[in-house]
Design a protein around this motif. Structure first.
Motif, PDB file in Angstrom:
ATOM      1  N   ALA A 130       1.324  -1.331   0.001  1.00 53.54           N
ATOM      2  CA  ALA A 130       0.264  -0.018   0.285  1.00 53.54           C
ATOM      3  C   ALA A 130       1.119   1.500  -0.065  1.00 53.54           C
ATOM      4  CB  ALA A 130      -0.696  -0.107   0.803  1.00 53.54           C
ATOM      5  N   PRO A 131       1.122   1.965  -0.874  1.00 52.65           N
ATOM      6  CA  PRO A 131       1.566   3.635  -0.987  1.00 52.65           C
ATOM      7  C   PRO A 131       1.432   4.403   0.436  1.00 52.65           C
ATOM      8  CG  PRO A 131      -0.223   3.539  -2.711  1.00 52.65           C
ATOM      9  CD  PRO A 131      -0.441   2.072  -1.559  1.00 52.65           C
ATOM     10  N   MET A 132      -0.328   4.308   0.539  1.00 52.19           N
ATOM     11  CA  MET A 132      -0.766   5.398   2.426  1.00 52.19           C
ATOM     12  C   MET A 132      -1.437   3.998   3.121  1.00 52.19           C
ATOM     13  SD  MET A 132      -1.450   8.513   0.908  1.00 52.19           S
ATOM     14  CE  MET A 132      -1.166   9.828   2.637  1.00 52.19           C
ATOM     15  N   GLY A 133      -1.615   4.366   4.013  1.00 54.15           N
ATOM     16  CA  GLY A 133      -2.131   3.754   4.836  1.00 54.15           C
ATOM     17  C   GLY A 133      -3.690   4.467   4.338  1.00 54.15           C
ATOM     18  N   GLY A 134      -4.698   3.589   5.170  1.00 52.79           N
ATOM     19  CA  GLY A 134      -6.525   3.994   5.003  1.00 52.79           C
ATOM     20  C   GLY A 134      -7.118   2.754   4.728  1.00 52.79           C
ATOM     21  N   THR A 135      -8.388   2.581   4.438  1.00 58.37           N
ATOM     22  CA  THR A 135      -9.339   2.226   3.820  1.00 58.37           C
ATOM     23  C   THR A 135      -9.366   1.214   2.771  1.00 58.37           C
ATOM     24  OG1 THR A 135     -10.281   2.520   6.295  1.00 58.37           O
ATOM     25  CG2 THR A 135     -11.188   1.641   4.708  1.00 58.37           C
ATOM     26  N   ILE A 136      -9.794   0.330   1.736  1.00 64.12           N
ATOM     27  CA  ILE A 136      -9.445   0.013   1.080  1.00 64.12           C
ATOM     28  C   ILE A 136     -11.376  -0.025   0.481  1.00 64.12           C
ATOM     29  CG2 ILE A 136      -9.740  -2.003  -0.839  1.00 64.12           C
ATOM     30  CD1 ILE A 136      -6.894  -1.449   0.164  1.00 64.12           C
ATOM     31  N   LYS A 137     -11.136   1.265   0.235  1.00 69.12           N
ATOM     32  CA  LYS A 137     -12.821   1.367  -0.694  1.00 69.12           C
ATOM     33  C   LYS A 137     -13.345   0.814  -2.101  1.00 69.12           C
ATOM     34  CE  LYS A 137     -14.286   4.034   1.138  1.00 69.12           C
ATOM     35  NZ  LYS A 137     -15.243   3.556   2.913  1.00 69.12           N
ATOM     36  N   ARG A 138     -12.017   0.301  -2.926  1.00 72.54           N
ATOM     37  CA  ARG A 138     -12.945   0.266  -4.089  1.00 72.54           C
ATOM     38  C   ARG A 138     -11.150  -1.449  -4.626  1.00 72.54           C
ATOM     39  NH1 ARG A 138     -14.674   4.806  -7.678  1.00 72.54           N
ATOM     40  NH2 ARG A 138     -15.688   6.149  -6.068  1.00 72.54           N
ATOM     41  N   LEU A 139     -12.205  -2.033  -4.801  1.00 70.56           N
ATOM     42  CA  LEU A 139     -10.735  -3.164  -5.406  1.00 70.56           C
ATOM     43  C   LEU A 139     -11.573  -3.917  -6.621  1.00 70.56           C
ATOM     44  CD1 LEU A 139      -8.472  -4.734  -4.163  1.00 70.56           C
ATOM     45  CD2 LEU A 139      -9.639  -6.577  -3.530  1.00 70.56           C
ATOM     46  N   ILE A 140     -11.355  -3.323  -7.577  1.00 70.43           N
ATOM     47  CA  ILE A 140     -11.796  -3.760  -9.246  1.00 70.43           C
ATOM     48  C   ILE A 140     -11.381  -4.570  -9.726  1.00 70.43           C
ATOM     49  CG2 ILE A 140     -13.584  -2.550 -11.262  1.00 70.43           C
ATOM     50  CD1 ILE A 140     -13.858   0.647  -8.747  1.00 70.43           C
ATOM     51  N   TYR A 141     -10.958  -5.551 -10.322  1.00 70.30           N
ATOM     52  CA  TYR A 141     -10.399  -6.359 -11.108  1.00 70.30           C
ATOM     53  C   TYR A 141     -11.141  -6.360 -12.909  1.00 70.30           C
ATOM     54  CZ  TYR A 141      -9.444 -10.855 -13.806  1.00 70.30           C
ATOM     55  OH  TYR A 141      -8.472 -11.297 -15.046  1.00 70.30           O
ATOM     56  N   ILE A 142     -10.327  -6.301 -13.318  1.00 76.32           N
ATOM     57  CA  ILE A 142     -11.109  -6.472 -14.875  1.00 76.32           C
ATOM     58  C   ILE A 142     -10.018  -6.842 -15.518  1.00 76.32           C
ATOM     59  CG2 ILE A 142     -11.367  -4.526 -16.951  1.00 76.32           C
ATOM     60  CD1 ILE A 142     -11.092  -2.271 -14.966  1.00 76.32           C
ATOM     61  N   PRO A 143     -10.648  -7.997 -16.408  1.00 72.19           N
ATOM     62  CA  PRO A 143      -9.754  -8.846 -17.573  1.00 72.19           C
ATOM     63  C   PRO A 143      -9.601  -7.713 -18.620  1.00 72.19           C
ATOM     64  CG  PRO A 143     -11.831  -9.480 -17.096  1.00 72.19           C
ATOM     65  CD  PRO A 143     -12.542  -8.284 -16.718  1.00 72.19           C
ATOM     66  N   GLY A 144      -7.986  -8.915 -19.044  1.00 68.78           N
ATOM     67  CA  GLY A 144      -8.084  -8.025 -20.625  1.00 68.78           C
ATOM     68  C   GLY A 144      -7.014  -8.476 -20.886  1.00 68.78           C
ATOM     69  N   LYS A 145      -5.959  -8.044 -21.820  1.00 56.89           N
ATOM     70  CA  LYS A 145      -5.185  -8.733 -22.819  1.00 56.89           C
ATOM     71  C   LYS A 145      -3.340  -8.380 -21.404  1.00 56.89           C
ATOM     72  CE  LYS A 145      -6.850  -6.239 -26.223  1.00 56.89           C
ATOM     73  NZ  LYS A 145      -6.448  -5.271 -28.199  1.00 56.89           N
ATOM     74  N   PHE A 146      -2.928  -8.821 -22.664  1.00 59.04           N
ATOM     75  CA  PHE A 146      -1.113  -9.444 -21.833  1.00 59.04           C
ATOM     76  C   PHE A 146      -0.111  -8.623 -22.765  1.00 59.04           C
ATOM     77  CE2 PHE A 146      -3.745 -13.096 -20.224  1.00 59.04           C
ATOM     78  CZ  PHE A 146      -3.967 -12.656 -18.850  1.00 59.04           C
TER      79      PHE A 146
END
Length: 250
Positions: A130-146
């Motif tokens: 984590a770059p800063m401390g706090g609360t995880i508010k969004r965790l969004i996974y997106i399929p895509g290319k490689f």
């Protein structure tokens, strides 16, 4: 050493130790060792067994998980990944992180911000923090290319996972884990609602990839293009600070 307070006046104790292996890597390493022993001990095929045994050591090394000494300060933003700073540019934040939401709070806004992109080679530690401390508010996974993670368009076309943290003062900071040409899986170890400290482990990306950090408005990078950074240790920015920094390769 974990949890011990260190400072710039010699407080604390430091000594080199073998890094631990992330659980994700133990199974792959043990499988590689087992296969190599079959070739060495049962089939007596040393020409195959020894290279496989060396490959096993490489697998364990790839999943190493060393401890880090994380600088403390509410305004400090630390690198979320080990690797090379390959892009620093003014861009719009990802659409998924732009807008405010009743459940997930403030977004990053719709104006350009500074994005710092860190490329991880197969030789870098692949644990992301984590770059800063706090609360995880969004965790969004997106399929895509490689695509090659070094390309600018990888931010929009590759398989990726956006993470938005609401810091202690209520302001958000976002970063994105991006799969690369070889990387085929993003493995999180946090979930929405979790509280994290700066430098805390949040996941890993297997086998070479990239992490983008979207700095808060009015904040400039404190690292230079081409600089090597260390996850959880290198301060890449300080909120509200803007200054042109220059470096010379030598």
């Amino acid at each position: 050493m974990a949890g011990e307070l260190m400072d710039n006046r010699g407080r604390g104790e430091a000594a080199w130790t073998w890094p631990s292996i992330h659980p994700e890597g133990r199974k792959f390493g043990l499988i590689a060792v087992a296969v190599s022993l079959v070739f060495l001990l049962l089939l007596d095929w040393e020409i195959v067994g020894w290279p496989l045994l060396m490959l096993s050591a490489g697998v364990f090394a790839f999943f190493r998980d060393p401890e880090r000494v994380v600088p403390q300060g509410d305004s400090l933003i630390v690198a979320p990944a080990d690797g090379l700073v390959t892009l620093i540019s003014e861009v719009l934040p990802p659409v998924e992180l732009q807008h405010d939401d009743v459940l997930s709070g403030r977004g990053l806004g719709t104006e350009p911000v500074t994005r710092v992109s860190i490329f991880m080679s197969v030789f870098d530690v692949h644990i992301n923090r984590a770059p800063m401390g706090g609360t995880i508010k969004r965790l969004i996974y997106i399929p895509g290319k490689f695509l090659n993670a070094d390309l600018d368009k990888a931010s929009e076309e590759n398989e990726r996972q956006h993470i938005l943290i609401e810091t202690g003062n209520g302001s958000p900071i976002g970063f994105t884990q991006i799969a690369g040409l070889v990387a085929r899986r993003i493995v999180p170890c946090v979930k929405t609602g979790d509280m994290v400290a700066a430098g805390q482990r949040v996941g890993l990306i297997r086998f070479g990839s990239r992490v983008d950090v979207y700095l808060p408005k009015g904040t400039e990078s404190k690292v230079l293009l081409g600089q090597k950074v260390i996850a959880g240790e290198t301060v890449i920015a300080e909120t509200g600070k803007q200054a042109l920094l220059e470096g010379v390769t030598q």
